[in-house]
Design a protein around this motif. Sequence first.
Motif, PDB file in Angstrom:
ATOM      1  N   ARG A   1       0.800  -1.234   0.000  1.00 36.03           N
ATOM      2  CA  ARG A   1       0.000   0.000   0.000  1.00 36.03           C
ATOM      3  C   ARG A   1       0.832   1.283   0.000  1.00 36.03           C
ATOM      4  O   ARG A   1       0.498   2.223  -0.738  1.00 36.03           O
ATOM      5  CB  ARG A   1      -0.964  -0.029   1.197  1.00 36.03           C
ATOM      6  N   PRO A   2       1.916   1.399   0.781  1.00 32.97           N
ATOM      7  CA  PRO A   2       2.686   2.652   0.736  1.00 32.97           C
ATOM      8  C   PRO A   2       3.205   2.992  -0.664  1.00 32.97           C
ATOM      9  O   PRO A   2       3.196   4.164  -1.069  1.00 32.97           O
ATOM     10  CB  PRO A   2       3.832   2.390   1.712  1.00 32.97           C
ATOM     11  N   LEU A   3       3.655   1.997  -1.419  1.00 37.85           N
ATOM     12  CA  LEU A   3       4.116   2.243  -2.774  1.00 37.85           C
ATOM     13  C   LEU A   3       2.989   2.786  -3.639  1.00 37.85           C
ATOM     14  O   LEU A   3       3.171   3.774  -4.369  1.00 37.85           O
ATOM     15  CB  LEU A   3       4.663   0.955  -3.405  1.00 37.85           C
ATOM     16  N   TYR A   4       1.825   2.163  -3.548  1.00 39.17           N
ATOM     17  CA  TYR A   4       0.711   2.592  -4.395  1.00 39.17           C
ATOM     18  C   TYR A   4       0.236   3.999  -4.024  1.00 39.17           C
ATOM     19  O   TYR A   4      -0.140   4.782  -4.903  1.00 39.17           O
ATOM     20  CB  TYR A   4      -0.434   1.585  -4.297  1.00 39.17           C
ATOM     21  N   GLU A   5       0.287   4.322  -2.750  1.00 45.10           N
ATOM     22  CA  GLU A   5      -0.070   5.681  -2.346  1.00 45.10           C
ATOM     23  C   GLU A   5       0.907   6.688  -2.941  1.00 45.10           C
ATOM     24  O   GLU A   5       0.510   7.778  -3.377  1.00 45.10           O
ATOM     25  CB  GLU A   5      -0.108   5.782  -0.819  1.00 45.10           C
ATOM     26  N   GLN A   6       2.182   6.337  -2.991  1.00 51.95           N
ATOM     27  CA  GLN A   6       3.180   7.217  -3.605  1.00 51.95           C
ATOM     28  C   GLN A   6       2.915   7.402  -5.099  1.00 51.95           C
ATOM     29  O   GLN A   6       3.257   8.442  -5.672  1.00 51.95           O
ATOM     30  CB  GLN A   6       4.575   6.648  -3.386  1.00 51.95           C
TER      31      GLN A   6
ATOM     32  N   GLY B   1      -0.032   7.592  -6.402  1.00 55.26           N
ATOM     33  CA  GLY B   1      -1.270   8.332  -6.611  1.00 55.26           C
ATOM     34  C   GLY B   1      -2.550   7.576  -6.328  1.00 55.26           C
ATOM     35  O   GLY B   1      -3.642   8.113  -6.534  1.00 55.26           O
ATOM     36  N   PHE B   2      -2.467   6.356  -5.841  1.00 58.55           N
ATOM     37  CA  PHE B   2      -3.663   5.596  -5.490  1.00 58.55           C
ATOM     38  C   PHE B   2      -4.156   5.993  -4.093  1.00 58.55           C
ATOM     39  O   PHE B   2      -3.366   6.382  -3.229  1.00 58.55           O
ATOM     40  CB  PHE B   2      -3.363   4.090  -5.479  1.00 58.55           C
ATOM     41  N   HIS B   3      -5.459   5.876  -3.872  1.00 57.98           N
ATOM     42  CA  HIS B   3      -6.013   6.074  -2.531  1.00 57.98           C
ATOM     43  C   HIS B   3      -7.057   5.006  -2.254  1.00 57.98           C
ATOM     44  O   HIS B   3      -7.648   4.426  -3.172  1.00 57.98           O
ATOM     45  CB  HIS B   3      -6.614   7.475  -2.381  1.00 57.98           C
ATOM     46  N   ALA B   4      -7.281   4.723  -0.983  1.00 54.71           N
ATOM     47  CA  ALA B   4      -8.174   3.643  -0.580  1.00 54.71           C
ATOM     48  C   ALA B   4      -9.633   4.022  -0.799  1.00 54.71           C
ATOM     49  O   ALA B   4     -10.051   5.151  -0.488  1.00 54.71           O
ATOM     50  CB  ALA B   4      -7.942   3.298   0.885  1.00 54.71           C
ATOM     51  N   VAL B   5     -10.414   3.054  -1.320  1.00 53.97           N
ATOM     52  CA  VAL B   5     -11.850   3.264  -1.501  1.00 53.97           C
ATOM     53  C   VAL B   5     -12.671   2.116  -0.916  1.00 53.97           C
ATOM     54  O   VAL B   5     -13.900   2.146  -0.951  1.00 53.97           O
ATOM     55  CB  VAL B   5     -12.212   3.442  -2.995  1.00 53.97           C
ATOM     56  N   GLY B   6     -12.010   1.111  -0.368  1.00 54.49           N
ATOM     57  CA  GLY B   6     -12.739  -0.017   0.194  1.00 54.49           C
ATOM     58  C   GLY B   6     -11.796  -1.162   0.510  1.00 54.49           C
ATOM     59  O   GLY B   6     -10.580  -0.978   0.590  1.00 54.49           O
ATOM     60  N   PHE B   7     -12.361  -2.350   0.669  1.00 49.06           N
ATOM     61  CA  PHE B   7     -11.556  -3.524   0.985  1.00 49.06           C
ATOM     62  C   PHE B   7     -12.320  -4.760   0.548  1.00 49.06           C
ATOM     63  O   PHE B   7     -13.500  -4.705   0.200  1.00 49.06           O
ATOM     64  CB  PHE B   7     -11.277  -3.603   2.494  1.00 49.06           C
ATOM     65  N   THR B   8     -11.645  -5.880   0.568  1.00 48.32           N
ATOM     66  CA  THR B   8     -12.305  -7.170   0.440  1.00 48.32           C
ATOM     67  C   THR B   8     -11.659  -8.131   1.419  1.00 48.32           C
ATOM     68  O   THR B   8     -10.480  -8.011   1.726  1.00 48.32           O
ATOM     69  CB  THR B   8     -12.234  -7.718  -0.996  1.00 48.32           C
ATOM     70  N   ASP B   9     -12.454  -9.052   1.934  1.00 53.47           N
ATOM     71  CA  ASP B   9     -11.980 -10.020   2.920  1.00 53.47           C
ATOM     72  C   ASP B   9     -11.956 -11.394   2.262  1.00 53.47           C
ATOM     73  O   ASP B   9     -13.003 -11.948   1.904  1.00 53.47           O
ATOM     74  CB  ASP B   9     -12.920 -10.009   4.126  1.00 53.47           C
TER      75      ASP B   9
END
Length: 260
Positions: free
Chosen positions: A100-105, A107-115
């Motif tokens: 996740r830290p790489l993807y945030e760098q 330009g991605f941001h969280a919009v949900g999740f899956t279990d």
Amino acid sequence: MELRRLTSDDLTACSDLAESRSWPREEDKWRFLLTHGEGWGLFDDEGLFGTTIATRYPELTSVSMVLVAQRRERQGHGRRLVSRVLDTGVSTLFATDMGRPLYEQLGFHAVGFTDIHTGVFTAPVSNRSHVAGPADLDDLVALDAKVTGITRPFLWEWLLAKGTVRVSPDGIAGGWQVRSDRYLIGPVIADSAAAACALIADSAAGNGSVRVDVHDPEVVAFVRAHGLESQGTPTWMVRNADRLPGDRTRYHAPLLQALG
């Protein structure tokens, strides 16, 4: 070091790399994604050490299978691979806590999740669904596009030919034998959590060990009460958009996280 497109000749190497990072060895999954997507691999003198696949729809790109061999980790290769498939359009992916830290760098941001849930499902069938056939293709594609906001007839053509699609009065669910010991359920599209639960029960029946990735609390509680256990909760992320398209309240499970 070489960066090049992946082909069907690389399937064994892709599976070897996945297995080395404690991912399941799912050669049929790699074959499907490389057939319908754009795969890139990094190679050195020891062979394939990094991968990613972009599945491009008219509306967005789904990024997946981001893997780097242990011998090459923490050298910027994951960033190089993901950057290779990004453009100015909307992109989406599922991220582990490590990624996740790489993807945030990027330009991605969280919009949900899956279990992620796996196990032998014990709930009785609902008897509310029936198996779809080729004549249902247009309706399946249209409903999928309305709910997900993406157009992907190839997915439903493939499921009708290689897997099973079930249709009920208030939803649809696909499924296929992703490997010899695991049946993968999805996409699950339903008007309510209760309808999604019924479709999952019908899809799981007779298929032994199953996997289904869900997020609705009612559906999560249902699958856990009937034999499935959580295996992790990846974060759903998007880039160049505030949210995912479509009516995601009715999208209860993807077929593959790789497909969005």
